[in-house]
Structures are given as structure tokens and as C-alpha cells.
Write a protein that holds these residues in place. Structure first.
Motif, PDB file in Angstrom:
ATOM      1  N   THR A  14       6.385  -3.489  -5.758  1.00  0.00           N
ATOM      2  CA  THR A  14       5.775  -3.849  -4.481  1.00  0.00           C
ATOM      3  C   THR A  14       6.807  -3.785  -3.370  1.00  0.00           C
ATOM      4  OG1 THR A  14       4.247  -5.319  -5.628  1.00  0.00           O
ATOM      5  CG2 THR A  14       4.482  -5.636  -3.269  1.00  0.00           C
ATOM      6  N   LYS A  15       7.999  -4.305  -3.656  1.00  0.00           N
ATOM      7  CA  LYS A  15       9.064  -4.251  -2.655  1.00  0.00           C
ATOM      8  C   LYS A  15       9.440  -2.809  -2.348  1.00  0.00           C
ATOM      9  CE  LYS A  15      11.263  -8.696  -3.612  1.00  0.00           C
ATOM     10  NZ  LYS A  15      12.473  -9.363  -4.105  1.00  0.00           N
ATOM     11  N   ASP A  16       9.505  -1.990  -3.409  1.00  0.00           N
ATOM     12  CA  ASP A  16       9.846  -0.580  -3.197  1.00  0.00           C
ATOM     13  C   ASP A  16       8.784   0.135  -2.364  1.00  0.00           C
ATOM     14  OD1 ASP A  16      12.174  -0.872  -4.597  1.00  0.00           O
ATOM     15  OD2 ASP A  16      11.408   0.012  -6.466  1.00  0.00           O
ATOM     16  N   LEU A  17       7.526  -0.152  -2.650  1.00  0.00           N
ATOM     17  CA  LEU A  17       6.445   0.467  -1.886  1.00  0.00           C
ATOM     18  C   LEU A  17       6.488   0.037  -0.422  1.00  0.00           C
ATOM     19  CD1 LEU A  17       3.467   0.254  -4.407  1.00  0.00           C
ATOM     20  CD2 LEU A  17       4.704   2.302  -3.671  1.00  0.00           C
ATOM     21  N   LEU A  18       6.728  -1.241  -0.193  1.00  0.00           N
ATOM     22  CA  LEU A  18       6.830  -1.731   1.185  1.00  0.00           C
ATOM     23  C   LEU A  18       8.018  -1.106   1.898  1.00  0.00           C
ATOM     24  CD1 LEU A  18       5.945  -5.518   0.759  1.00  0.00           C
ATOM     25  CD2 LEU A  18       4.565  -3.742   1.858  1.00  0.00           C
ATOM     26  N   ASP A  20       9.414   1.801   1.141  1.00  0.00           N
ATOM     27  CA  ASP A  20       9.090   3.205   1.398  1.00  0.00           C
ATOM     28  C   ASP A  20       8.179   3.349   2.607  1.00  0.00           C
ATOM     29  OD1 ASP A  20      10.605   4.172  -0.667  1.00  0.00           O
ATOM     30  OD2 ASP A  20       8.920   4.337  -2.085  1.00  0.00           O
ATOM     31  N   ARG A  21       7.208   2.472   2.728  1.00  0.00           N
ATOM     32  CA  ARG A  21       6.287   2.520   3.870  1.00  0.00           C
ATOM     33  C   ARG A  21       7.035   2.272   5.177  1.00  0.00           C
ATOM     34  NH1 ARG A  21       2.850  -1.318   6.509  1.00  0.00           N
ATOM     35  NH2 ARG A  21       1.094  -0.255   7.445  1.00  0.00           N
ATOM     36  N   ARG A  22       7.888   1.259   5.174  1.00  0.00           N
ATOM     37  CA  ARG A  22       8.665   0.966   6.389  1.00  0.00           C
ATOM     38  C   ARG A  22       9.580   2.125   6.737  1.00  0.00           C
ATOM     39  NH1 ARG A  22      11.710  -4.492   6.340  1.00  0.00           N
ATOM     40  NH2 ARG A  22      12.042  -3.832   8.470  1.00  0.00           N
ATOM     41  N   THR A  24       9.114   5.291   6.051  1.00  0.00           N
ATOM     42  CA  THR A  24       8.274   6.366   6.572  1.00  0.00           C
ATOM     43  C   THR A  24       7.899   6.103   8.027  1.00  0.00           C
ATOM     44  OG1 THR A  24       7.366   6.734   4.364  1.00  0.00           O
ATOM     45  CG2 THR A  24       6.134   7.642   6.220  1.00  0.00           C
ATOM     46  N   VAL A  25       7.535   4.878   8.332  1.00  0.00           N
ATOM     47  CA  VAL A  25       7.190   4.521   9.712  1.00  0.00           C
ATOM     48  C   VAL A  25       8.394   4.720  10.629  1.00  0.00           C
ATOM     49  CG1 VAL A  25       6.579   2.592  11.218  1.00  0.00           C
ATOM     50  CG2 VAL A  25       5.328   2.949   9.084  1.00  0.00           C
ATOM     51  N   THR A  28       9.085   8.415  11.182  1.00  0.00           N
ATOM     52  CA  THR A  28       8.104   8.983  12.102  1.00  0.00           C
ATOM     53  C   THR A  28       8.439   8.603  13.541  1.00  0.00           C
ATOM     54  OG1 THR A  28       6.422   8.797  10.387  1.00  0.00           O
ATOM     55  CG2 THR A  28       5.654   9.106  12.645  1.00  0.00           C
TER      56      THR A  28
END
Length: 89
Positions: A14-18, A20-22, A24-25, A28
């Protein structure tokens, strides 16, 4: 693997996914911001425009100053002539 590592595995994912999302943002945003920054050609074009504007304004100001000086010379000359005639009369 130890039992502690197995229990922490979903939380770590979950931490890794969060993360990765941050990431990516942020990437961008960075890519968007970098494309909006001016390059050398943009800056040199702006510099040329500013120089032209400054020279145009300087010419306009010079005309107004010359007109003001001429008006003052004529005005003071008229006052001096008027005072000279009033004293002489």
C-alpha cells in the motif's frame, strides 16, 4: 520469511502504491511546468521587444521635453519683455 514480514507485506505494498502514485503526480507536474518555461529564443524575442519599446518611449519623452523647453523659453521671454516694457514706460 518471518511472520512479521508477512504481516507487513500488504501495508508495504500500500505504501509503495501510494508512493508510486505521488511520484507519478509529481512527474506530471514537473513535465507540465518544464514545458511552460521560456527557452533562449523566447527570452531573446522578449529582450528585442523590450528594447524596441524602451527606444520608442525614450523618443516620445524626448519630444515632450523639447516641447516643454521651447514653451518655457517663449513664456519666460514674453514675461521678460513685458517686465522690461513696464519698467521702461
Amino acid at each position: 520469511m518471518h511472520t512479521e514480514e508477512l504481516q507487513d507485506l500488504p501495508a508495504q505494498r500500500t505504501k509503495d502504491l501510494l508512493l508510486d502514485r505521488r511520484l507519478t503526480v509529481l512527474e506530471t507536474r514537473f513535465d507540465t511546468t518544464v514545458t511552460m518555461l521560456p527557452n533562449k529564443a523566447d527570452l531573446s524575442e522578449l529582450k528585442a521587444e523590450l528594447k524596441a519599446d524602451i527606444h520608442g518611449e525614450a523618443a516620445q519623452l524626448t519630444k515632450w521635453m523639447a516641447a516643454t523647453v521651447i514653451t518655457m523659453v517663449i513664456g519666460f521671454g514674453g514675461m521678460i519683455l513685458t517686465l522690461a516694457r513696464a519698467h521702461g514706460a
